[in-house]
Design a protein around this motif. Structure first.
Motif, mmCIF file in Angstrom:
data_model
loop_
_atom_site.group_PDB
_atom_site.id
_atom_site.type_symbol
_atom_site.label_atom_id
_atom_site.label_comp_id
_atom_site.label_asym_id
_atom_site.label_seq_id
_atom_site.Cartn_x
_atom_site.Cartn_y
_atom_site.Cartn_z
ATOM 1 N N LEU A 63 -10.390 -50.570 -10.192
ATOM 2 C CA LEU A 63 -10.747 -49.268 -10.639
ATOM 3 C C LEU A 63 -10.051 -48.341 -11.592
ATOM 4 O O LEU A 63 -10.655 -47.105 -12.075
ATOM 5 C CB LEU A 63 -10.210 -48.614 -9.199
ATOM 6 C CG LEU A 63 -11.024 -48.635 -8.109
ATOM 7 C CD1 LEU A 63 -10.393 -48.330 -6.656
ATOM 8 C CD2 LEU A 63 -12.438 -48.168 -8.146
ATOM 9 N N THR A 87 -17.132 -54.179 -11.054
ATOM 10 C CA THR A 87 -17.938 -53.770 -9.766
ATOM 11 C C THR A 87 -18.354 -54.789 -8.988
ATOM 12 O O THR A 87 -18.163 -54.875 -7.581
ATOM 13 C CB THR A 87 -18.844 -52.590 -9.934
ATOM 14 O OG1 THR A 87 -18.425 -51.737 -10.891
ATOM 15 C CG2 THR A 87 -19.493 -52.078 -8.862
ATOM 16 N N GLN A 88 -18.935 -55.726 -9.477
ATOM 17 C CA GLN A 88 -19.588 -57.002 -8.751
ATOM 18 C C GLN A 88 -18.303 -57.601 -8.211
ATOM 19 O O GLN A 88 -18.390 -58.104 -7.005
ATOM 20 C CB GLN A 88 -20.246 -57.937 -9.736
ATOM 21 C CG GLN A 88 -21.708 -57.536 -9.988
ATOM 22 C CD GLN A 88 -22.424 -58.342 -10.729
ATOM 23 O OE1 GLN A 88 -22.112 -59.702 -11.063
ATOM 24 N NE2 GLN A 88 -23.558 -57.830 -11.276
ATOM 25 N N ARG A 90 -15.282 -56.508 -7.295
ATOM 26 C CA ARG A 90 -14.792 -55.961 -6.273
ATOM 27 C C ARG A 90 -15.940 -55.858 -5.038
ATOM 28 O O ARG A 90 -15.395 -55.903 -3.875
ATOM 29 C CB ARG A 90 -14.693 -54.375 -6.752
ATOM 30 C CG ARG A 90 -13.926 -53.629 -5.801
ATOM 31 C CD ARG A 90 -13.557 -52.167 -6.410
ATOM 32 N NE ARG A 90 -14.577 -51.413 -6.619
ATOM 33 C CZ ARG A 90 -15.005 -51.030 -7.760
ATOM 34 N NH1 ARG A 90 -13.909 -51.302 -8.836
ATOM 35 N NH2 ARG A 90 -15.801 -50.212 -8.423
ATOM 36 N N ARG A 91 -17.063 -55.801 -5.397
ATOM 37 C CA ARG A 91 -18.286 -55.999 -3.926
ATOM 38 C C ARG A 91 -17.975 -57.380 -3.307
ATOM 39 O O ARG A 91 -17.946 -57.288 -2.044
ATOM 40 C CB ARG A 91 -19.490 -55.693 -4.650
ATOM 41 C CG ARG A 91 -20.586 -55.300 -3.690
ATOM 42 C CD ARG A 91 -21.855 -55.160 -4.364
ATOM 43 N NE ARG A 91 -22.194 -56.308 -4.913
ATOM 44 C CZ ARG A 91 -23.156 -56.113 -5.901
ATOM 45 N NH1 ARG A 91 -23.614 -54.738 -6.547
ATOM 46 N NH2 ARG A 91 -23.798 -57.257 -6.271
ATOM 47 N N LEU A 96 -10.801 -53.393 0.147
ATOM 48 C CA LEU A 96 -9.811 -52.255 -0.210
ATOM 49 C C LEU A 96 -9.650 -51.519 1.374
ATOM 50 O O LEU A 96 -10.794 -50.999 2.166
ATOM 51 C CB LEU A 96 -10.502 -51.301 -1.132
ATOM 52 C CG LEU A 96 -10.432 -51.685 -2.529
ATOM 53 C CD1 LEU A 96 -11.379 -50.870 -3.394
ATOM 54 C CD2 LEU A 96 -9.045 -51.598 -3.138
ATOM 55 N N ARG B 740 -19.057 -46.275 -4.541
ATOM 56 C CA ARG B 740 -18.649 -46.950 -5.728
ATOM 57 C C ARG B 740 -17.425 -47.761 -5.462
ATOM 58 O O ARG B 740 -17.115 -48.987 -5.962
ATOM 59 C CB ARG B 740 -18.306 -45.814 -6.912
ATOM 60 C CG ARG B 740 -19.345 -45.116 -7.378
ATOM 61 C CD ARG B 740 -19.851 -45.867 -8.470
ATOM 62 N NE ARG B 740 -19.126 -45.584 -10.097
ATOM 63 C CZ ARG B 740 -19.087 -46.829 -10.968
ATOM 64 N NH1 ARG B 740 -19.530 -47.834 -10.542
ATOM 65 N NH2 ARG B 740 -18.413 -46.529 -11.860
ATOM 66 N N ILE B 741 -16.589 -47.415 -4.817
ATOM 67 C CA ILE B 741 -15.258 -47.911 -4.562
ATOM 68 C C ILE B 741 -15.767 -49.349 -3.631
ATOM 69 O O ILE B 741 -15.113 -50.390 -4.085
ATOM 70 C CB ILE B 741 -14.186 -47.400 -3.706
ATOM 71 C CG1 ILE B 741 -13.777 -46.273 -4.843
ATOM 72 C CG2 ILE B 741 -13.226 -48.246 -3.069
ATOM 73 C CD1 ILE B 741 -12.807 -45.295 -3.885
ATOM 74 N N LEU B 742 -16.529 -49.329 -2.838
ATOM 75 C CA LEU B 742 -17.065 -50.641 -1.982
ATOM 76 C C LEU B 742 -17.787 -51.383 -2.995
ATOM 77 O O LEU B 742 -18.269 -52.498 -2.480
ATOM 78 C CB LEU B 742 -17.720 -49.912 -0.957
ATOM 79 C CG LEU B 742 -16.950 -49.312 0.162
ATOM 80 C CD1 LEU B 742 -17.865 -48.844 1.363
ATOM 81 C CD2 LEU B 742 -15.913 -50.238 0.766
ATOM 82 N N GLY B 743 -18.152 -51.292 -4.313
ATOM 83 C CA GLY B 743 -18.751 -52.004 -5.078
ATOM 84 C C GLY B 743 -20.108 -51.822 -5.270
ATOM 85 O O GLY B 743 -21.031 -52.600 -5.792
ATOM 86 N N GLU B 745 -22.900 -50.623 -7.893
ATOM 87 C CA GLU B 745 -22.829 -50.189 -9.131
ATOM 88 C C GLU B 745 -23.473 -48.875 -9.458
ATOM 89 O O GLU B 745 -24.312 -48.184 -8.777
ATOM 90 C CB GLU B 745 -23.778 -51.237 -9.961
ATOM 91 C CG GLU B 745 -23.140 -52.543 -9.849
ATOM 92 C CD GLU B 745 -23.819 -53.452 -9.081
ATOM 93 O OE1 GLU B 745 -24.351 -53.339 -8.073
ATOM 94 O OE2 GLU B 745 -23.617 -54.686 -9.484
ATOM 95 N N ASN B 821 -12.767 -42.559 -13.132
ATOM 96 C CA ASN B 821 -12.171 -43.205 -12.151
ATOM 97 C C ASN B 821 -12.350 -42.702 -10.817
ATOM 98 O O ASN B 821 -11.847 -41.854 -10.478
ATOM 99 C CB ASN B 821 -10.737 -43.141 -12.753
ATOM 100 C CG ASN B 821 -9.995 -44.121 -11.693
ATOM 101 O OD1 ASN B 821 -9.683 -43.826 -10.440
ATOM 102 N ND2 ASN B 821 -9.363 -45.137 -12.015
ATOM 103 N N TYR B 823 -11.492 -43.906 -7.651
ATOM 104 C CA TYR B 823 -10.174 -43.475 -6.798
ATOM 105 C C TYR B 823 -9.474 -42.775 -7.040
ATOM 106 O O TYR B 823 -8.909 -41.845 -6.089
ATOM 107 C CB TYR B 823 -9.387 -45.023 -6.504
ATOM 108 C CG TYR B 823 -8.444 -45.147 -5.403
ATOM 109 C CD1 TYR B 823 -8.804 -44.637 -4.066
ATOM 110 C CD2 TYR B 823 -7.098 -45.324 -5.757
ATOM 111 C CE1 TYR B 823 -7.844 -44.743 -3.058
ATOM 112 C CE2 TYR B 823 -6.174 -45.437 -4.721
ATOM 113 C CZ TYR B 823 -6.326 -45.143 -3.346
ATOM 114 O OH TYR B 823 -5.753 -45.079 -2.449
#
Lengths: 228, 829
Positions: A63, A87-88, A90-91, A96, B740-743, B745, B821, B823
């Protein structure tokens, strides 16, 4: 021998520095951080408030990018690859968990748990989510919105969401920080047990010494540097 | 909390909210600026016309006759009770020694002129000289400039020499005429030498009367004089008001739209503000402030902003109007004297506060929904705009007060009420449309695609807010499309007032024996000149189907002019090429025993005349009856020869008549009429190209004003809609950050935003376009009395511009999690 060791590495942080530029001044948040975390390892990051724990977790989740240095995740340099690629990763590979839970407010518990599976195109997501919720003792709360759950319940849903898509690692930022003693115990056990059961690495930032003791290793931060 | 402490808190809060206040201030300010400007203009113009109408008429009343003076005995009888000045008006050519010439309206005055008001001339004593020295003339500035004249030089009027002794700066009694024409003053003693007897000169005899004392009335013998026309000051003010009524009405509609848009904007801004400040409000409540305390705080803040805004807008309008080009109004002899009037300011303030309560009260009521318990749960409540029965009743009362007050202050109250009714109807339409959305969305189940799934979920979850957005968008877009179409129609009307094929000159007063010489002269000037010559007589309508026309036709009838005063009439063997037949048959050219008539079909419609009806004319003192044979479509705006009445030629050609002609030269600028006027000195002409140039100039200014004002309102409409869109954008920031944090795009979030927007906005755009087209058709053809026309490029440009605004707004309101950013934003709130 070295190559085999590298295969076991999940994270490798190499000479990491992180500075923030605030009101014309450079604030050194992290200084010369170097460590390796292996797959299926449970690591606690501890330190005083403001020592840089959450910032370190943000770097490890992709992040945030370091000012200098490299963060390797499964041998891929997170500080060099594109934001889309991060992002990919993380997904698909990183779960988290936050102190403030951050559940989707308009989604029920079940929908929150299903969500990462849906965006990862994992089949039978509803069935799997129901199973996880039963596993953590929240089957009866599956149709409730987060605002209708207690803090401990919300955090358990957040854990269920984080493990639902079988990530390689869970990064948890003070997961028990907002919970009472009973719920702290419950959530700590859930995290550690799932980590063992599903062979998911666990990296957590915490002040809870009970939880720290359950981890394989401790990294202590002091004023942005690792205290040996 | 005691008052000083509360006040301290109030000021602190106001200071903290200043960035939000600045945002909403602009929209409200611009709307109120437009509204104030229209109110000031309307009040000033009306006030000026009303105050000056006696001066504009030149007396307490005016008696007028055409082509013949008033009976001397009657005049003497009038003199017993009134002070009288006689003014004779006719059109003629003035020729300078350098052979330059100009068609001018000549005013012949007596020693008493002017009875009311002031004639400003230069040098100041020249009006007195005019009355004592024979064959002297005062000309206006334009004629002096065009003919290159100096004081003391000689000009010829009907071949009689006149010495130019001064220049007219302004005359009091314009009475709505001389809008574009030039004028000159001569004295009665000089008039006797002129041979003004032909029809083309349009000689008018006017008697301006001032009552010796207030009780004096016109003698009863006046009824004997049927050709006498009486005018009062209110007729002048009515005529002038009518001349500018459409424009003022257009401005009023625009200003009404502007303040309604600002009301919607205020509502959205408040809703957005409250949604973003839920935590703060919950904390204030936890610290012991009641909902009423917090509401009072926001009410007083908003009212303060509104009072400040109204004051700024009103003062800025005063400044703006004093700097605008007043030449638009100069032709009406109106000089805007803008000054701070407490009455005007209170009107602005009253409407702004009314609008605030209409739109903002239900929004501020949502403060009740915010609970301290939210602080324990760490979640915001979804604020819903719930309209209770009580608040619906309160809003309805306020709406009625608003509409009633706005309408009674307007030039066209009924039409304005219909405009507001349209507003209310479309608001309900969009309200039901938003509810229909929810019904449809709730029926959609088992969606597999993640975008559709999240999109539909979002639309369902934010249904109350989406309702508001749909209503804002719907009403906003409908008004914008409506204004666009209205404005393009007004602009087209203004533009088409200047026809391309209009002739350059109108020649009047050509006698039968002069026709060949006249044609020959025109050919000498330009061999390729296009000339049309037609016969002409003058007549007055005595009866229609044996009834006096003024007894059966109301003054408000659109075609009242047809029966009022003298009509110029011509005849033709064949239907004129520019006047197609719409009903009935053309006449048999051999028919000479009976008089047959061809009428303008619009006039016939307005006066409810049918084929076979009879009209009796007074032609040079004789009564002649004719039967209506057919109706023609006459477009007076083409500026060619157009007559409302045509006679059958075999009958009419026996009546004494003269001729008129139109001429279109190949190159108008190179034309010199010197020779023609020497050989035919009694001929009169009107240079249409001059008239067109002046009209064009005038209309262009109107065009710019209307484009500027409607453009400005459309712009603030966009700002308001954009604010409404950003409300929903801001509310989704948290959710999108978590996504976004969960991925999820960046591109996927953008796709999601576009998908939701399209679902929400496409039907709104389509409905608003359809509604605005229908309503504008009804509105323009009924109230503006002009032909409706639809230019697709107008809604297309508005739609494209709207899409652009939409995309920019969405990008701006979502920029937080698109480029930064995620988070750290969450962590730091």
């Amino acid at each position: 021998m070295n190559k085999r060791l590298e295969m076991k590495n999940l994270y490798k942080l190499d000479n990491i520095h992180l500075n923030y530029h605030v009101n014309g001044n450079d604030i050194k948040v992290l200084k010369n951080i170097n460590f390796v975390i292996n797959k299926n390892e449970r690591v606690a990051i501890i330190g005083e408030s403001g020592s840089g724990k959450t910032s370190l977790l943000m770097l490890m989740s992709g992040l945030e990018k370091p000012t200098t240095g490299s963060i390797f995740f499964n041998n891929e340099n997170l500080s060099k690859i594109s934001e889309e690629k991060v992002t990919q990763i993380r997904r698909k590979k990183i779960g988290l968990i936050f102190q403030q839970f951050y559940l989707l407010p308009n989604y029920t518990s079940l929908e929150n748990v299903m969500f990462p599976m849906q965006i990862n195109n994992i089949k039978n997501e509803k069935k799997k989510a129901n199973l996880i919720l039963s596993d953590i003792g929240l089957a009866h709360r599956k149709n409730n919105l987060p605002s209708e759950l207690s803090g401990g319940e919300q955090q358990r849903v957040a854990i269920a969401r984080a493990i639902s898509f079988n990530p390689e690692v869970i990064l948890a930022d003070e997961p028990t920080g907002n919970l009472d003693e009973k719920n702290t115990e419950l959530v700590s056990d859930l995290l550690i047990n799932y980590s063992f059961k599903k062979k998911i690495s666990l990296i957590l930032v915490t002040h809870n010494m009970g939880l720290v003791k359950k981890c394989d290793r401790v990294i202590k931060l002091f004023d942005g540097s690792i205290k040996v | 909390m005691n008052f000083p402490k509360y006040f301290q808190f109030f000021i602190k809060e106001l200071n903290k909210n200043r960035s939000k206040i600045t945002k909403v201030f602009f929209t409200i300010f611009v709307s109120l600026l437009i509204f104030s400007s229209v109110v000031i203009l309307e009040n000033n113009i009306e006030g000026e016309i009303k105050n000056n109408s006696r001066v504009l008429l030149g007396g307490d009343l005016e008696l007028s006759t055409k082509n013949e003076a008033l009976d001397l005995n009657f005049l003497n009888e009038l003199k017993e009770n009134f002070l009288i000045t006689e003014v004779i008006e006719f059109s003629s050519i003035i020729r300078a020694e350098n052979e330059k010439n100009k068609a001018t309206r000549i005013k012949v005055i007596d020693n008493f002129y002017p009875l009311v008001g002031r004639a400003i001339v230069e040098p100041p004593g020249s009006l007195k000289t005019l009355k004592t020295k024979p064959n002297t003339i005062l000309i206006d500035k334009t004629s002096q400039k065009n003919l290159g004249l100096k004081l003391g030089e000689i000009i010829k009027l009907q071949n009689t020499p006149f010495e130019v002794i001064g220049v007219i700066k302004s005359l009091p009694d314009i009475g709505g005429f001389f809008v574009f024409g030039d004028q000159a003053l001569i004295h009665k003693s000089s008039f006797r030498d002129l041979k003004i007897n032909n029809l083309g000169s349009f000689v008018g005899f006017k008697y301006k009367l001032v009552k010796a004392d207030n009780n004096k009335k016109l003698p009863s013998s006046i009824s004997k004089y049927k050709n006498l026309e009486i005018k009062y000051p209110e007729d002048v003010s009515q005529n002038l008001k009518k001349a500018i009524e459409n424009f003022i009405y257009f401005l009023s509609i625009i200003s009404a739209s502007a303040i309604i848009i600002s009301g919607i904007g205020l509502k959205n801004a408040l809703f957005s503000f409250l949604s973003n400040n839920q935590l703060k409000i919950a904390i204030l409540k936890s610290l012991g402030l009641s909902s009423q305390n917090i509401k009072a705080l926001y009410y007083s803040q908003t009212l303060l902003v509104l009072i400040f805004c109204s004051l700024c807008a009103y003062i800025s309008s005063l400044v703006l109007i004093s700097f605008i080009d007043q030449s638009l109004l100069n032709f009406l002899k109106i000089e805007l004297k803008v000054k701070f009037r407490i009455y005007e300011y209170l009107i602005i303030q009253f409407f702004s506060i009314l609008i605030f309560f209409m739109f903002s009260k239900p929004v501020l009521d949502v403060i009740d929904q915010i609970k301290v318990a939210d602080l324990f749960r760490n979640f915001d409540t979804h604020l819903n705009l719930n309209y209770s029965r009580r608040s619906i009743l309160e809003i309805s009362t306020l709406v009625l007060i608003f509409i009633f007050s706005f309408c009674i202050l307007n030039v066209k109250p009924q039409q304005t009420a219909i405009f507001f009714l349209f507003f209310i109807v479309i608001s309900f339409f969009y309200f039901f449309l938003s509810k229909f959305y929810i019904v449809i969305l709730n029926k959609i189940k088992n969606v597999k695609n993640i975008f559709f799934k999240i999109g539909i979920k979002n639309l369902r979850v934010y249904s109350s807010l989406n309702s508001t957005i749909i209503m804002t968008m719907g009403v906003g877009m409908t008004v914008l499309f409506f204004l666009g179409i209205l404005s393009s129609n007004i602009n087209k009307e203004l533009n088409s007032s200047i026809p391309e094929n209009a002739p350059h000159y109108f020649f009047l007063g050509i006698q039968k024996n002069e026709i060949n010489l006249f044609s020959q002269q025109i050919r000498q000037i330009d061999f390729q000149a296009k000339q049309i010559i037609v016969p002409m007589i003058s007549a007055r309508i005595e009866t229609i189907n044996n009834k006096k026309p003024k007894e059966i036709i109301d003054e408000k009838n659109k075609s009242f002019w047809f029966i009022n005063g003298e009509r110029r009439i011509s005849w033709s063997k064949e239907p004129p090429s520019n006047n197609p037949l719409v009903k009935g048959n053309w006449w048999n050219s051999d028919q000479s025993n009976t008089l047959e008539l061809s009428l303008d079909h619009k006039v016939a419609n307005d006066l409810k005349l049918e084929i076979g009806d009879s009209i009796t004319f007074n032609i040079y003192g004789n009564s002649v009856s004719g039967i209506i044979k057919n109706f023609r479509k006459v477009d007076y705006r083409d500026l060619n020869i157009n007559f409302a009445i045509l006679f059958n030629p075999e009958y009419a050609s026996k009546i004494p008549h003269e001729f008129m002609s139109t001429v279109k030269f190949k190159n108008d600028d190179a034309v010199n009429l010197g020779n023609l006027l020497k050989k035919l000195p009694a001929i009169n002409y009107i240079k249409l190209s001059d008239y067109i140039k002046k009209t064009k100039n005038f209309l262009n200014k109107l065009l710019i004003v209307s484009i500027l004002i409607s453009g400005l309102v459309i712009l603030i409409g966009f700002i308001v809609i954009s604010n409404a869109v950003s409300v929903i954008g801001n509310l989704k920031v948290y959710q999108n950050l978590v996504l976004r944090i969960l991925g999820f795009e960046k591109s996927n979030i953008m796709k999601l935003i576009i998908f939701e927007s399209l679902i929400l906005f496409l039907p709104v755009i389509i409905s608003s376009l359809l509604i605005s087209i229908t309503f504008s058709y009804f509105f323009i053809s009924s109230f503006f009395n002009i032909d409706w026309y639809f230019n697709f490029s107008v809604p297309l440009i508005i739609s494209i511009f709207f899409l652009f605004v939409l995309v920019v707004t969405l990008l701006l309101s979502n920029r937080k999690y698109i480029n930064f950013n995620a988070y750290s934003l969450l962590k730091n709130g």
